[in-house]
Design an enzyme around this catalytic site. Structure first.
Site, short mmCIF file in Angstrom:
data_model
loop_
_atom_site.label_atom_id
_atom_site.label_comp_id
_atom_site.label_asym_id
_atom_site.label_seq_id
_atom_site.Cartn_x
_atom_site.Cartn_y
_atom_site.Cartn_z
N ARG A 108 0.88 -1.18 0.00
CA ARG A 108 0.00 0.00 0.00
C ARG A 108 0.90 1.21 0.00
NH1 ARG A 108 -5.18 1.77 3.43
NH2 ARG A 108 -6.00 0.32 1.90
N HIS A 135 -7.36 0.51 -6.46
CA HIS A 135 -7.57 -0.29 -5.25
C HIS A 135 -8.25 -1.61 -5.64
CE1 HIS A 135 -7.77 -1.21 -1.16
NE2 HIS A 135 -8.65 -0.32 -0.70
N ASP A 230 -17.15 7.21 -1.71
CA ASP A 230 -15.88 7.10 -0.98
C ASP A 230 -15.55 8.49 -0.45
OD1 ASP A 230 -13.40 6.30 0.02
OD2 ASP A 230 -12.39 6.30 -1.93
N CYS A 270 -16.17 1.78 0.53
CA CYS A 270 -14.99 0.97 0.86
C CYS A 270 -14.60 1.13 2.32
CB CYS A 270 -13.83 1.35 -0.05
SG CYS A 270 -13.37 3.09 0.08
N ARG A 298 -13.48 -8.58 2.32
CA ARG A 298 -12.06 -8.35 2.02
C ARG A 298 -11.25 -9.57 2.45
NH1 ARG A 298 -10.10 -3.10 1.70
NH2 ARG A 298 -8.21 -4.13 1.00
N1 CP Z 1 -11.09 0.08 2.46
C1 CP Z 1 -9.80 0.03 2.87
O1 CP Z 1 -8.87 -0.26 2.12
O2 CP Z 1 -9.66 0.30 4.19
P1 CP Z 1 -8.29 0.54 4.95
O3 CP Z 1 -7.74 1.88 4.50
O4 CP Z 1 -8.69 0.57 6.40
O5 CP Z 1 -7.35 -0.56 4.63
N1 NVA Z 2 -9.81 6.76 -1.68
C1 NVA Z 2 -9.39 6.40 -0.35
C2 NVA Z 2 -9.63 4.94 -0.10
C3 NVA Z 2 -9.30 4.47 1.28
C4 NVA Z 2 -9.49 2.99 1.46
C5 NVA Z 2 -7.93 6.77 -0.15
O1 NVA Z 2 -7.13 6.53 -1.06
O2 NVA Z 2 -7.60 7.32 0.90
#
Ligand code: CP
Ligand code: NVA
Length: 310
Positions: A108, A135, A230, A270, A298
């Site tokens: 990530r 994502h 989101d 999400c 997930r």
């Molecule tokens: N939806 C999602 O990826 O959540 P986190 O940022 O908590 O991993």
């Molecule tokens: N769009 C958001 C998603 C978090 C899971 C971000 O990138 O912060």
């Protein structure tokens, strides 16, 4: 017939064929049943996943870490200061070295190119756990959730309302691959990336479905089976929070907006949700909301992904 996915990376949802997506869903369903029945399922006995995180996470981190333990494997959490990457060692060298120790890497981070580079230079599967651009694991879990509840995907309409961000991009890829219609409504200047819309339009030709990009939230949500939103400010954009909130406030998902969707629509997000901003409790806590089922899925879907590629 099963497709051999061993060694494959998951950087973009668009890298997966329709057969591979359905294979992931089939295994997700069976792993979910096994877990609920307390049946052991050690498909990754003795395997190790490195988890590189340069952004915070609740769901991704915990579901991957728990998931690999349930599969009989082991996870190493590698935070922003843990690797020599933080002291300028290159991604190419890091990836080559980690490939000698690990069986898979979850990442990530901010730059999508960094994940592409990890996959290019290493020799083990790399899983994108969110970049500024995409994502994919989230959207695989979302599509699996929709399938579980509606028993089909083809022909359904998903409306995404808000910021044309990483989640919107992977939804464009995912919905267009599986034969769903997708409409994305954003304020001017916050539309999804043109290349990704183009890829979705290309995918959509297979089933003749619609890909609509608009600034009109009512037409996007009209007769939708799923309404998705989101955060307006993604990780890394904190300095723009106020201007984003000003631009997006009329795109809030509330009872007035969802009254344009089908009566049996599902609300999805999400998470994390910013209640009072992109969504109100009246929707997030309504009987139409499936946000915690998608969060749970997930775990099951990512276990299937790991078991198939590692
Ligand atoms: N939806 C999602 O990826 O959540 P986190 O940022 O908590 O991993
Ligand atoms: N769009 C958001 C998603 C978090 C899971 C971000 O990138 O912060």
């Amino acid at each position: 017939m099963s497709v051999n996915m061993k060694g494959k990376s998951l950087v973009s949802l668009n890298d997966l064929s329709l057969e591979e997506i359905w294979q992931i869903f089939e295994l997700s369903g069976s792993l979910k049943e096994k877990l609920k029945a307390n049946e052991p399922h050690p498909l990754l006995q003795g395997k190790t996943l490195g988890m590189i995180f340069t952004k915070p996470s609740t769901r991704t981190r915990v579901s991957f870490e728990v998931g690999i333990y349930q599969l009989g494997g082991y996870a190493l959490f590698l935070g922003p200061k843990d690797l020599q990457l933080s002291r300028e060692e290159s991604i190419a060298d890091t990836s080559r070295v980690l490939s000698r120790y690990l069986d898979g890497i979850l990442i990530r981070t901010f730059s999508h190119k960094d994940v592409v580079d990890f996959a290019t230079f290493g020799s083990i599967p790399v899983i994108n756990g969110l970049t500024d651009l995409m994502h994919p694991c989230q959207i695989l879990a979302d599509l699996f959730t929709i399938f579980e509840k509606k028993r089909k995907l083809r022909g359904l309409k998903l409306a995404y309302v808000g910021d044309g961000n990483n989640v919107a991009h992977s939804l464009l890829h995912g919905c267009s691959k599986v034969g769903m219609h997708i409409s994305v409504a954003t304020p001017k200047g916050y539309e999804p990336a043109k290349e990704i819309v183009q890829e979705a339009v290309e995918n959509a030709k297979q089933f003749g479905t619609e890909v609509l990009i608009t600034n009109d939230y009512y037409s996007a949500v009209k007769d939708a089976d799923i309404v998705y939103t989101d955060t307006w400010t993604s990780m890394g954009q904190e300095e723009e929070e106020k201007e984003r909130a000003d631009a997006m406030k009329v795109y809030q998902v509330n009872n007035v907006l969802v009254s344009h969707a089908k009566d049996d629509y599902f609300f999805m997000h999400c998470l994390p949700a910013h209640r009072g901003q992109e969504v109100l409790d009246e929707v997030a806590d309504s009987p139409n909301s499936v946000i915690f089922d998608e969060a749970e899925n997930r775990l099951h879907v990512q276990k299937a992904i790991m078991a198939l590629i590692m």
